[in-house]
Scaffold this motif. Structure first.
Motif, PDB file in Angstrom:
ATOM      1  N   LYS A   1       0.839  -1.209   0.000  1.00 15.86           N
ATOM      2  CA  LYS A   1       0.000   0.000   0.000  1.00 15.86           C
ATOM      3  C   LYS A   1       0.865   1.247   0.000  1.00 15.86           C
ATOM      4  O   LYS A   1       0.603   2.208  -0.718  1.00 15.86           O
TER       5      LYS A   1
ATOM      6  N   VAL B   1       2.678   1.725  -3.471  1.00 10.33           N
ATOM      7  CA  VAL B   1       1.758   2.169  -4.527  1.00 10.33           C
ATOM      8  C   VAL B   1       1.455   3.657  -4.331  1.00 10.33           C
ATOM      9  O   VAL B   1       1.503   4.458  -5.268  1.00 10.33           O
ATOM     10  N   GLN B   2       1.199   4.029  -3.092  1.00  9.27           N
ATOM     11  CA  GLN B   2       0.905   5.423  -2.776  1.00  9.27           C
ATOM     12  C   GLN B   2       2.080   6.332  -3.165  1.00  9.27           C
ATOM     13  O   GLN B   2       1.906   7.374  -3.792  1.00  9.27           O
TER      14      GLN B   2
ATOM     15  N   ASP C   1       2.604   6.459  -7.046  1.00  7.17           N
ATOM     16  CA  ASP C   1       1.533   7.253  -7.674  1.00  7.17           C
ATOM     17  C   ASP C   1       1.790   8.750  -7.473  1.00  7.17           C
ATOM     18  O   ASP C   1       1.639   9.546  -8.404  1.00  7.17           O
TER      19      ASP C   1
ATOM     20  N   LYS D   1      -0.487   7.966 -21.791  1.00 10.90           N
ATOM     21  CA  LYS D   1      -1.276   7.695 -20.583  1.00 10.90           C
ATOM     22  C   LYS D   1      -0.778   8.439 -19.345  1.00 10.90           C
ATOM     23  O   LYS D   1      -1.123   8.106 -18.210  1.00 10.90           O
TER      24      LYS D   1
ATOM     25  N   THR E   1       3.053  -3.782 -18.680  1.00 13.69           N
ATOM     26  CA  THR E   1       3.404  -2.376 -18.474  1.00 13.69           C
ATOM     27  C   THR E   1       3.804  -1.738 -19.798  1.00 13.69           C
ATOM     28  O   THR E   1       3.450  -0.594 -20.095  1.00 13.69           O
TER      29      THR E   1
ATOM     30  N   ASN F   1       0.670  -1.528 -22.132  1.00 11.84           N
ATOM     31  CA  ASN F   1      -0.273  -0.497 -21.702  1.00 11.84           C
ATOM     32  C   ASN F   1      -0.001   0.862 -22.352  1.00 11.84           C
ATOM     33  O   ASN F   1      -0.910   1.625 -22.623  1.00 11.84           O
TER      34      ASN F   1
ATOM     35  N   SER G   1       4.039   0.443 -12.949  1.00 11.63           N
ATOM     36  CA  SER G   1       2.856   1.261 -13.189  1.00 11.63           C
ATOM     37  C   SER G   1       2.338   1.010 -14.599  1.00 11.63           C
ATOM     38  O   SER G   1       2.881   1.519 -15.571  1.00 11.63           O
TER      39      SER G   1
ATOM     40  N   GLU H   1      -1.738  -0.288 -16.204  1.00 17.39           N
ATOM     41  CA  GLU H   1      -3.104   0.170 -16.023  1.00 17.39           C
ATOM     42  C   GLU H   1      -3.362   0.488 -14.556  1.00 17.39           C
ATOM     43  O   GLU H   1      -4.055   1.423 -14.204  1.00 17.39           O
ATOM     44  N   LYS H   2      -2.776  -0.368 -13.691  1.00 17.88           N
ATOM     45  CA  LYS H   2      -2.795  -0.119 -12.257  1.00 17.88           C
ATOM     46  C   LYS H   2      -1.357  -0.161 -11.759  1.00 17.88           C
ATOM     47  O   LYS H   2      -0.489  -0.715 -12.423  1.00 17.88           O
ATOM     48  N   THR H   3      -1.114   0.395 -10.586  1.00 16.71           N
ATOM     49  CA  THR H   3       0.225   0.335 -10.020  1.00 16.71           C
ATOM     50  C   THR H   3       0.326  -0.929  -9.159  1.00 16.71           C
ATOM     51  O   THR H   3      -0.519  -1.145  -8.293  1.00 16.71           O
ATOM     52  N   ARG H   4       1.317  -1.757  -9.450  1.00 12.60           N
ATOM     53  CA  ARG H   4       1.433  -3.021  -8.719  1.00 12.60           C
ATOM     54  C   ARG H   4       2.847  -3.241  -8.207  1.00 12.60           C
ATOM     55  O   ARG H   4       3.820  -2.816  -8.826  1.00 12.60           O
TER      56      ARG H   4
END
Lengths: 438, 258
Positions: free
Chosen positions: A54, A57-58, A61, A104, A172, A175, A398, A400-403
């Protein structure tokens, strides 16, 4: 779990045979050396990993939002959160990228975030690497070999399978792909991380290329083929640094870059991973401001902590640094790879006084941090178990989503009591096991 | 308002055949409110190869090209007609990076000391710039051969001699020390047989052209080709090629009133 998975010698021999090497430039000559593998894995519990995930990712981002902001409106500066002095004169800030929005809006596709775990169990961020963080291939291949030599260990199903790195990396690239093939651009086999370039190309299905395989026409990047034809390139995972990327925009003497690749990028015809210009966000001076960025862009409290950091640029901090130099670590903001890091406790009186002068004169050039007493991990050395300092490079992708990749590169110092774990400084590595929830 | 006919040509003569030649030219003047350019003509020789347009983040029009075949010379020629307001101003706001030092314009010890001696008293941006411009003009002697394209402001100032590029870099360095957003401008000037360089400062709503080599505001005789933070952001010609020889560059320009 803290038992060696297998005979480390067997694994190291296999790694050598596969050419898993690390190149080092020292005193002007290039030497390849093996990156020593230690068979005792670092184990991260499912709970610990969930929190870390968590937080990472924060953080990533927020860093991506910062980059998008700096290269467009610069709101965070106008709002007084970060002084202009830390951005536009940074070596990593590239004016030729101003006003260019990458596909994107993603700047840092592959982020390598270095963390350490303090003795109280808390994880601290040491630094963000948003340019070309290397190292994912080492735990990846080590795991592959360990699965061969000790298959039973992995049969329990308690350890997260880390072999998804290739598919994460591929998605990635896909995307942001602007139409065309994916390529990995390497400077060639004399690069420190060449093994990784070729390994990741093989695993992701991207084509491994050097600059002479590519060219630009009408602001479109193409790969040449052997029959004189051309194939459009939609995404470039480049493993050469910004200043060498395009000799017509950056360093003219670059022989490893692709002329006009920046024109193709500015026109939106190709994605460059990571985007050029990211150096402005992983500068050691900007590190200080990342928690403020998280609050500013996401309106959230930072989940992962920074090491307590002081900026001599601010008078109050400068006073503290000068008064407490003996117990702090000083870092040159423009250096990387463990270079330009000095510990106050190792300095003589004269050196301390020289450093005080230097810090006063060039207050923007350095940061100072409290030394975090991070945990030692068990390492096998000549058949003996010894304790060594270790950090963790987590890989955050990073798309479509950050993983966050459920693994990472654990690097340890091979010198007792040394806090410098960088592979360029001769450290070794371990596999990192993330346990699955019960 | 002046109506000018301009012609600008650069020749590169190679001592042996060169191939895989890639280039970027910033030779197309852009209409900006001060200058209005009727569709300029650009000829590039040899004809072989591919030529296209692009745009950089400073707002310059780029002519890009790639010539794979061996050639022993290269030339580009731009010509057209410009109507130029008899003014030094063009509307526009400055991106924040125009306030920051660059490698070529960072002030060292000598320039910082010089700035302190000449720190302007006026509050108005234009008056401050005028005063700094005059200081540069008085401190420098125009002389060729003392400096090169990679000479920094600090180095040129230490020598005390230089050409328009050095005057511009020193002026930019002082302006940035003073906190005034400013940029390097490259172009053609009436009465000058080559290319010329000057400076534009921004007062919040306008770019104002000042020529430190002549200690004056630019007027109707200046046609701007491109701009950037300093010379290295916006060379008129930049290229790389494969070959084991030297190249000699000749530049000529002609600006005449219609």
């Amino acid at each position: 779990m803290n038992t060696p998975v297998a005979d480390a010698r067997a694994i190291n021999e296999l790694l050598a045979r596969y050419g898993v090497k690390f190149g080092i430039y020292k005193n002007g000559s290039f030497k390849e050396q093996l990156f020593p593998f230690d068979a005792i894995p670092r184990v991260i519990t499912a709970e610990d990993f969930a929190d870390m995930e968590k937080g990472l990712v924060q953080r990533v981002d927020a860093l991506n939002m910062f980059l998008a902001d700096i290269y467009s409106e610069g709101k965070i500066i106008k709002d007084g959160i970060i002084p202009e002095d830390f951005v536009y004169i940074s070596k990593g800030y590239l004016a030729p990228c101003a006003g260019v929005m990458p596909p994107k809006g993603i700047y840092s596709h592959i982020s390598g975030i270095d963390l350490v775990q303090a003795k109280d169990g808390e994880w601290y961020i040491l630094e963000d690497n948003l340019r070309i963080p290397s190292g994912a291939s080492y735990p990846l291949i080590a795991r592959e070999l360990c699965r061969m030599t000790s298959p039973s260990v992995f049969e329990s199903g308690k350890i997260a399978d880390n072999r998804n790195y290739a598919s994460l990396l591929r998605s990635t690239m896909d995307n942001v792909n602007c139409g065309g093939i994916n390529v990995i651009l390497t400077p060639g086999r004399y690069n420190a991380a060449y093994f990784e370039h070729s390994y990741l190309a093989e695993k992701t299905g991207a084509v491994l290329v050097q600059n002479t395989d590519l060219f630009v026409e009408d602001n479109i990047l193409y790969m040449k083929d052997y029959l004189g034809g051309k194939t459009k390139v939609g995404a470039v995972y480049r493993r050469i640094s910004d200043e060498y990327l395009d000799p017509l925009t950056f360093l003219p003497e670059s022989l490893i870059g692709v002329p006009h690749i920046m024109d193709a990028y500015r026109a939106g015809n190709v994605a460059i991973l990571n985007a050029p210009g990211n150096g402005v966000a992983d500068d050691k001076g900007i590190y200080y401001f990342v928690p403020k960025m998280i609050k500013y862009y996401l309106d959230e409290e930072p989940i992962l902590k920074n090491a307590p950091t002081y900026l001599p640029f601010y008078e109050e901090d400068r006073k503290y640094v000068l008064d407490n130099l003996e117990k702090l670590v000083i870092k040159d903001v423009s250096e990387a790879g463990g270079y330009g890091v000095v510990f106050g406790r190792d300095m003589t009186k004269e050196q301390l006084s020289d450093w005080r002068t230097l810090i006063t004169e060039q207050s923007r050039r350095f940061i100072a941090q409290e030394v975090i007493d991070f945990i030692d991990l068990e390492v096998m050395e000549n058949g003996q178990s010894v304790m060594r300092k270790a950090d963790l490079r987590a890989f955050v992708l990073s798309g479509e989503k950050t993983r966050v990749w459920p693994s990472g590169l654990t690097r340890f110092s091979r010198i007792a009591d040394s806090f410098v774990v960088n592979s360029s400084q001769g450290g070794g590595f371990k596999d990192t096991w993330v346990l699955l929830p019960e | 308002m002046k109506r000018l006919q301009f012609e600008f040509q650069t020749n590169l003569d190679f001592s042996c055949g060169m191939s895989e030649h890639c280039f970027t030219l910033r030779c197309i003047p852009v209409s900006d409110g001060r200058q209005t350019i009727a569709e300029p003509k650009c000829v590039i020789l040899p004809h072989s190869g591919k030529v296209w347009r692009s745009r950089d983040s400073f707002g310059n029009t780029l002519i890009c090209g790639r010539m794979n075949e061996e050639h022993s010379g290269f030339l580009f020629k731009v010509s057209g007609e410009a109507s130029i307001e008899n003014s030094c101003e063009a509307p526009g706001i400055a991106q924040p990076f125009y306030r920051a030092y660059t490698e070529l314009t960072a002030a060292g010890e000598k320039l910082l000391a010089f700035y302190e001696e000449n720190r302007p008293a006026a509050a108005d941006v234009r008056l401050r710039a005028e005063q700094l411009c005059e200081a540069v003009y008085n401190a420098m002697v125009y002389q060729r051969g003392e400096t090169g394209v990679k000479t920094t402001a600090e180095e040129a100032f230490s020598v005390g001699k230089g050409v328009c590029q050095d005057y511009a870099h020193i002026f930019l360095s002082l302006l940035r020390t003073d906190g005034i957003p400013c940029r390097y401008a490259s172009g053609l000037a009436f009465e000058c047989g080559e290319t010329h360089a000057w400076v534009e400062i921004n007062d919040g709503t306008r770019w104002i052209g000042i020529d430190p080599t002549h200690n004056r505001y630019i007027g109707g005789g200046y046609i701007k080709l491109c701009h950037g933070r300093d010379y290295s952001d916006c060379p008129i010609e930049r290229g790389i090629y494969r070959g084991n020889g030297d190249s000699v560059q000749t530049v000529s320009s002609k600006v005449t009133e219609v």
